[in-house]
Design a protein around this motif. Structure first.
Motif, PDB file in Angstrom:
ATOM      1  N   ARG A 192      49.457  98.753 -11.312  1.00 47.01           N
ATOM      2  CA  ARG A 192      48.593  98.473 -10.162  1.00 47.01           C
ATOM      3  C   ARG A 192      48.915  99.404  -8.994  1.00 47.01           C
ATOM      4  NH1 ARG A 192      50.733  92.645  -9.436  1.00 47.01           N
ATOM      5  NH2 ARG A 192      52.571  93.850 -10.039  1.00 47.01           N
ATOM      6  N   TRP A 193      47.884  99.718  -8.240  1.00 49.36           N
ATOM      7  CA  TRP A 193      48.033 100.477  -7.006  1.00 49.36           C
ATOM      8  C   TRP A 193      47.501  99.658  -5.838  1.00 49.36           C
ATOM      9  CZ3 TRP A 193      46.522 106.377  -7.042  1.00 49.36           C
ATOM     10  CH2 TRP A 193      47.548 107.100  -7.665  1.00 49.36           C
ATOM     11  N   ALA A 194      48.323  99.502  -4.811  1.00 50.13           N
ATOM     12  CA  ALA A 194      47.827  98.931  -3.563  1.00 50.13           C
ATOM     13  C   ALA A 194      46.844  99.923  -2.930  1.00 50.13           C
ATOM     14  CB  ALA A 194      48.984  98.650  -2.620  1.00 50.13           C
ATOM     15  N   ALA A 195      45.952  99.398  -2.117  1.00 46.08           N
ATOM     16  CA  ALA A 195      44.935 100.263  -1.502  1.00 46.08           C
ATOM     17  C   ALA A 195      44.556  99.724  -0.127  1.00 46.08           C
ATOM     18  CB  ALA A 195      43.692 100.347  -2.394  1.00 46.08           C
ATOM     19  N   VAL A 196      44.091 100.637   0.733  1.00 46.61           N
ATOM     20  CA  VAL A 196      43.616 100.254   2.067  1.00 46.61           C
ATOM     21  C   VAL A 196      42.587 101.280   2.523  1.00 46.61           C
ATOM     22  CG1 VAL A 196      45.418 101.557   3.307  1.00 46.61           C
ATOM     23  CG2 VAL A 196      44.352  99.575   4.402  1.00 46.61           C
ATOM     24  N   HIS A 197      41.557 100.808   3.209  1.00 46.24           N
ATOM     25  CA  HIS A 197      40.581 101.739   3.755  1.00 46.24           C
ATOM     26  C   HIS A 197      41.178 102.446   4.972  1.00 46.24           C
ATOM     27  CE1 HIS A 197      36.843 103.191   5.684  1.00 46.24           C
ATOM     28  NE2 HIS A 197      36.428 103.281   4.433  1.00 46.24           N
ATOM     29  N   GLU A 223      44.378  95.689  -0.376  1.00 46.63           N
ATOM     30  CA  GLU A 223      44.333  95.160  -1.741  1.00 46.63           C
ATOM     31  C   GLU A 223      45.735  95.256  -2.329  1.00 46.63           C
ATOM     32  OE1 GLU A 223      40.485  96.111  -3.994  1.00 46.63           O
ATOM     33  OE2 GLU A 223      40.753  97.837  -2.664  1.00 46.63           O
ATOM     34  N   GLU A 224      46.265  94.134  -2.744  1.00 47.74           N
ATOM     35  CA  GLU A 224      47.655  94.075  -3.200  1.00 47.74           C
ATOM     36  C   GLU A 224      47.918  94.952  -4.409  1.00 47.74           C
ATOM     37  OE1 GLU A 224      49.886  90.436  -5.140  1.00 47.74           O
ATOM     38  OE2 GLU A 224      49.975  90.266  -2.941  1.00 47.74           O
ATOM     39  N   GLY A 225      46.979  94.992  -5.332  1.00 49.81           N
ATOM     40  CA  GLY A 225      47.199  95.823  -6.512  1.00 49.81           C
ATOM     41  C   GLY A 225      45.939  95.944  -7.343  1.00 49.81           C
ATOM     42  N   VAL A 226      45.331  97.133  -7.351  1.00 47.78           N
ATOM     43  CA  VAL A 226      44.143  97.387  -8.162  1.00 47.78           C
ATOM     44  C   VAL A 226      44.624  97.948  -9.503  1.00 47.78           C
ATOM     45  CG1 VAL A 226      41.934  98.591  -8.302  1.00 47.78           C
ATOM     46  CG2 VAL A 226      42.889  97.982  -6.049  1.00 47.78           C
ATOM     47  N   PRO A 227      44.318  97.291 -10.635  1.00 53.43           N
ATOM     48  CA  PRO A 227      44.766  97.830 -11.922  1.00 53.43           C
ATOM     49  C   PRO A 227      44.286  99.264 -12.118  1.00 53.43           C
ATOM     50  CG  PRO A 227      43.937  95.595 -12.189  1.00 53.43           C
ATOM     51  CD  PRO A 227      43.580  96.025 -10.782  1.00 53.43           C
ATOM     52  N   THR A 228      45.178 100.125 -12.585  1.00 54.06           N
ATOM     53  CA  THR A 228      44.797 101.534 -12.718  1.00 54.06           C
ATOM     54  C   THR A 228      43.711 101.726 -13.775  1.00 54.06           C
ATOM     55  OG1 THR A 228      46.693 101.877 -14.201  1.00 54.06           O
ATOM     56  CG2 THR A 228      47.010 102.403 -11.870  1.00 54.06           C
ATOM     57  N   ARG A 229      43.601 100.801 -14.723  1.00 55.26           N
ATOM     58  CA  ARG A 229      42.500 100.909 -15.690  1.00 55.26           C
ATOM     59  C   ARG A 229      41.155 100.698 -14.999  1.00 55.26           C
ATOM     60  NH1 ARG A 229      45.203  96.289 -17.953  1.00 55.26           N
ATOM     61  NH2 ARG A 229      44.405  94.358 -17.044  1.00 55.26           N
ATOM     62  N   ASP A 230      41.139  99.858 -13.932  1.00 51.86           N
ATOM     63  CA  ASP A 230      39.894  99.658 -13.184  1.00 51.86           C
ATOM     64  C   ASP A 230      39.559 100.891 -12.356  1.00 51.86           C
ATOM     65  OD1 ASP A 230      39.896  97.149 -14.276  1.00 51.86           O
ATOM     66  OD2 ASP A 230      40.429  96.097 -12.421  1.00 51.86           O
ATOM     67  N   GLY A 283      37.257  96.975   5.818  1.00 47.39           N
ATOM     68  CA  GLY A 283      36.610  98.114   5.185  1.00 47.39           C
ATOM     69  C   GLY A 283      36.287  97.875   3.728  1.00 47.39           C
ATOM     70  N   PRO A 284      35.540  98.798   3.112  1.00 49.30           N
ATOM     71  CA  PRO A 284      35.225  98.695   1.693  1.00 49.30           C
ATOM     72  C   PRO A 284      36.493  98.717   0.834  1.00 49.30           C
ATOM     73  CG  PRO A 284      33.905 100.407   2.754  1.00 49.30           C
ATOM     74  CD  PRO A 284      34.961  99.996   3.734  1.00 49.30           C
ATOM     75  N   THR A 285      36.384  98.179  -0.375  1.00 51.53           N
ATOM     76  CA  THR A 285      37.492  98.244  -1.319  1.00 51.53           C
ATOM     77  C   THR A 285      37.550  99.637  -1.944  1.00 51.53           C
ATOM     78  OG1 THR A 285      36.194  97.568  -3.253  1.00 51.53           O
ATOM     79  CG2 THR A 285      37.139  95.809  -1.866  1.00 51.53           C
ATOM     80  N   LEU A 286      38.640  99.906  -2.642  1.00 55.26           N
ATOM     81  CA  LEU A 286      38.779 101.198  -3.307  1.00 55.26           C
ATOM     82  C   LEU A 286      37.675 101.404  -4.343  1.00 55.26           C
ATOM     83  CD1 LEU A 286      40.164 103.819  -4.098  1.00 55.26           C
ATOM     84  CD2 LEU A 286      41.779 102.479  -5.481  1.00 55.26           C
ATOM     85  N   LEU A 287      37.421 100.409  -5.171  1.00 59.50           N
ATOM     86  CA  LEU A 287      36.398 100.565  -6.215  1.00 59.50           C
ATOM     87  C   LEU A 287      35.016 100.722  -5.601  1.00 59.50           C
ATOM     88  CD1 LEU A 287      37.601  98.054  -8.964  1.00 59.50           C
ATOM     89  CD2 LEU A 287      38.226 100.455  -8.623  1.00 59.50           C
ATOM     90  N   GLU A 288      34.756 100.033  -4.494  1.00 60.19           N
ATOM     91  CA  GLU A 288      33.469 100.208  -3.808  1.00 60.19           C
ATOM     92  C   GLU A 288      33.318 101.632  -3.305  1.00 60.19           C
ATOM     93  OE1 GLU A 288      32.799  95.626  -2.153  1.00 60.19           O
ATOM     94  OE2 GLU A 288      33.767  97.136  -0.874  1.00 60.19           O
TER      95      GLU A 288
END
Length: 297
Positions: A192-197, A223-230, A283-288
């Protein structure tokens, strides 16, 4: 406050500069080039020509400031150890100038702290200490000065600080996917990767400048942790290419320097940060952002 910002024209730094100016602060921004100086001046910031190797210049700019936000780093992956030594020397010089003044010193750091098997929290110290460690051990170096009359604060940014125009890690992953005709994930992609706008990160930096006590670790994590497969799937969908699994031992040959990081579990909590500063990411999420074309090549 009059704030000296290193990296003021960079991806995060330019957003921080805008946030500070909008909220009534003055900014003196370190500028390595005429182009960077002109961009800062156009915003209403004062350019300070120099770089991280100009220790006397850094000390002079620090002496004139009410606070320092250190966001610059030499991202030279061909000599990462040398970049760490430069970072250590620059940080120490600025901290020595601030010692005993109770002025704020905010320093950019990261969330990578080894595989903890759980999200990193603000209570977890950085394992990197000393000039020869990751980023010159600069986070611990800065926090050590909290006992020496500096309001030092560690700004731990997510591995993805995303937004339209981002040229960071996800941009590199997208280019690799385009070049190879497939969006890769390491192993089963459960890391997982954390993310922030970017806009949320900039607002948090300003709040930390204004409110953070000495010795605070701040987590810029929406976002605490976005799975890298996503992440790989979103990149693949945007590019119209399939996803593929890359064996961990082949990650660096497939992805380049970023392969090591993409195979790490870099999840982190920001619960304490949110409570301390009343910070709510909007802000938007990483996947968005990926789906909206933030990484169009």
């Amino acid at each position: 406050m009059r704030v000296f910002v290193t990296g003021a024209s960079g991806w995060i730094g330019s957003a921080v500069t805008d946030e500070l100016l909008t909220n009534g602060h003055q900014v003196a921004g370190l500028a390595r080039s005429d182009q960077a100086a002109a961009a800062l001046a156009a915003k209403g910031a004062t350019p300070h020509r120099g770089d991280l190797d100009d220790l006397d210049g850094l000390a002079a700019a620090t002496a004139e400031a009410d606070a320092v936000i250190h966001l610059a780093f030499k991202h030279d992956f061909s000599d990462f150890a040398g970049a760490g030594r430069s970072e250590h020397a620059a940080v120490r010089r600025m901290l020595d100038e601030l010692k005993g003044s109770d002025r704020p010193f905010l320093i950019a750091s990261g969330l990578a702290a080894g595989d903890l098997g759980r999200p990193l929290t603000e209570d977890d110290p950085s394992p990197f200490r000393g000039v020869d460690s990751m980023r010159g051990g600069s986070e611990n170096l800065a926090l050590d000065y909290a006992d020496l009359g500096v309001r030092s604060v560690a700004l731990r940014f997510s591995p993805s600080v995303h937004g339209m125009g981002d040229h960071g890690f996800v941009s590199v992953l997208t280019k690799v996917a385009k070049d190879r005709g497939a969006a890769g994930q390491v192993g089963d992609g459960s890391h997982r990767w954390a993310a922030v706008h970017r806009s949320d990160a900039a607002r948090l930096v300003r709040l930390a400048l204004e409110k953070a006590p000495a010795g605070t670790r701040v987590h810029a994590v929406a976002e605490e942790g976005v799975p890298t497969r996503d992440i790989a799937a979103a990149i693949g969908d945007f590019l119209g290419v399939p996803t593929t699994s890359v064996a961990p031992q082949d990650a660096e040959s497939h992805f380049g320097f970023i392969g090591h990081f993409f195979g790490m579990d870099i999840a982190a909590s920001s619960a304490r940060t949110r409570e301390l500063f009343g910070w709510t990411p909007t802000g938007p999420t990483l996947l968005e952002d990926i789906r909206a074309g933030a990484y169009a090549l």
